[in-house]
Enzyme design. Structure first.
Site: not given
Ligand code: EPU
Length: 336
Positions: A163, A235, A331
Site C-alpha cells: 500500500r 480498508s 490506509e
C-alpha cells in the site's frame, strides 16, 4: 478538455459519502489541457483525486482538486508472451480489469471489483487476493505540478511496497498522473493461494481468467460493502507488520490470530481480526461503525462527518494498542 468549477461538491467524489466542497475543482481530459492550465501560473493548494475511494475529508477543501478524465487503453508493445498496455489515469479500475480479462490478458484478474481509477492504483499500489498492482506496472507518466513538465517513472523508481509508492513519499503532492503502463501476460499464470480463492474458482468450474474474476467479485461482495449502498473507503487501516518475536508471543496468547509472513523477521497481522477482538462490531454508534462482515472497513452509517469518522478511528486505534500493544496505521488518506 478541461472543466473548472468553483465551490464544488465533493460528495460524488468520495465513497465515504462525506458532504464537503472544494474551492476549485479541475477536471481534465488531456495532458495538453492540464499542462496549459498549470503553465499559466497555477499557485493554489493542489490535491489530486481519483475515484475518491481512499479519501476521508475532515472539512471543506480550501484549494484546487484535480481529477483526471483521461481515458483510453492502448497496446504500446507486444512480444510472444507479454503486452504493454498504456491506460489513461481516469479509466475506471474495474473497467480496465474487465477489459483485460475479456481479451485474455493475465495479471489484473485478482484485482477485480476494486473501486477507484487507474491513476490512484499506482499511488496506492492497490492489492487484493495475493496480487498488488505495482507488480504489473511498467511505467507511470505524470505532469509535475510545479512547472508543468512531463515526468516518467520506471517500475523501480515507483518504489512499490505494501500500500505504498514513491507518490506517497518523496513525490507526494508533486505530480499529476496521466498514464499508467501495465505489463500483462498472454499466458495465464493464476495466483489462487489467498484464502478460499482456489476453492471458489474450483466451484465455478476451474481456473480461467473469467472464473478468477467472478470468484474474486463474489468473495468481495460477500465481505465488503458496496460503496453505492454504504459509505466507506475500503480498508481503513493497513495490516500491521510486527517483528516475528512479537508475533510469536501474541500467537501463544491468542492462537486464532491470523498471521502471514512479511519478509525477513517480520509478520503481518490481520487488522480486521484485532479490531473485531476489541468488540467494535458490536459497538452501536448512530453515524459511524465498522462493517459487520469485515471490521477493517469503517462505514458511514449515514450523515457522518469526517471529524466523527476520525474520532471513531482514534478510539479503535487506542483500543487495539491497549489490548495487543500494536499501533494501527491508517490506509485512508485524510484530507483536512
Ligand atoms: N478477519 C477477522 N475479522 C474481520 C476481518 C478479517 O477475523 O472482521 C480475519 C479473516 O477471517 C481472515 C483475515 O482476517 O483470516 C484476513 O481477512 P481478509 O482476507 O478479509 O483480508 P484483510 O487482510 O482484512 C486485505 C486488504 C483488502 C483486500 C483483502 C484481500 C489491506 C489493508 N486490506 O484485507 O483490501 O481486499 O486483504 O486481499 O491490506 C482495501 O485495501 O481497501 C481492501 C479491501
Amino acid at each position: 478538455m478541461m472543466k473548472i468549477y468553483n465551490n464544488y461538491s465533493l460528495l460524488p467524489h468520495n465513497t465515504f459519502g462525506i458532504e464537503t466542497t472544494a474551492a476549485t475543482f479541475v477536471d481534465f481530459s488531456s495532458v495538453d489541457a492540464l499542462k496549459q492550465y498549470l503553465a499559466e501560473g497555477f499557485k493554489g493548494h493542489p490535491l489530486v483525486i481519483g475515484g475518491g475511494s481512499n479519501l476521508l475529508f475532515t472539512g471543506d477543501y480550501d484549494g484546487t482538486v484535480f481529477h483526471s478524465s483521461i481515458k483510453g487503453i492502448e497496446i504500446t508493445a507486444e512480444t510472444h508472451s507479454h503486452i504493454l498496455l498504456r491506460v489513461g489515469s481516469g479509466v475506471n479500475w474495474d473497467e480496465l480489469v474487465a477489459f483485460t480479462v475479456e481479451k485474455g490478458w493475465c495479471g489484473l484478474e485478482n484485482l477485480s471489483a476494486i473501486p477507484g481509477e487507474v491513476g490512484a492504483s499506482a499511488v496506492q499500489n492497490v492489492g487484493a487476493y495475493g496480487v498488488e498492482a505495482g507488480e504489473l506496472i511498467e511505467k507511470v507518466e505524470a505532469v509535475a505540478i510545479a512547472d508543468a513538465a512531463d515526468r516518467a517513472f520506471t517500475h523501480d523508481e515507483c518504489c512499490f511496497a505494501y500500500r505504498d509508492s514513491i507518490f506517497k513519499n518523496t513525490e507526494k503532492g508533486k505530480n499529476i498522473i496521466t498514464y499508467v503502463t501495465f505489463r500483462l501476460a498472454k499466458e495465464a499464470a493464476f495466483k489462487l493461494s489467498y484464502g478460499n480463492l482456489a476453492e471458489k474458482v474450483e466451484e465455478l468450474g476451474g481456473a480461467t481468467l473469467a472464473n478468477v474474476r467472478r470468484a474474486v467479485c463474489e468473495i468481495r461482495a460477500a465481505k465488503l460493502p458496496n460503496p453505492s449502498d454504504i459509505g466507506s473507503a475500503g480498508s481503513f487501516f493497513m495490516n500491521p507488520v510486527v517483528p516475528a518475536e512479537m508475533a510469536s508471543s501474541l500467537k501463544s496468547e491468542y492462537p486464532s490470530m491470523p498471521q502471514y509472513p512479511a519478509g525477513d523477521g517480520f509478520v503481518k497481522i490481520s487488522a480486521g481480526w484485532l479490531i473485531e477482538q476489541c468488540g467494535w462490531k458490536q459497538t452501536p454508534h448512530p453515524h459511524v461503525g465498522v462493517y459487520e462482515k469485515q471490521a477493517l472497513v469503517v462505514v458511514n452509517r449515514g450523515g457522518a462527518t469526517g471529524i466523527e469518522v476520525m474520532e471513531f478511528a482514534t478510539a479503535v486505534v487506542e483500543s487495539v494498542k491497549e489490548k495487543f500493544g500494536i499501533t494501527l496505521h491508517m490506509e485512508v488518506n485524510v484530507i483536512s
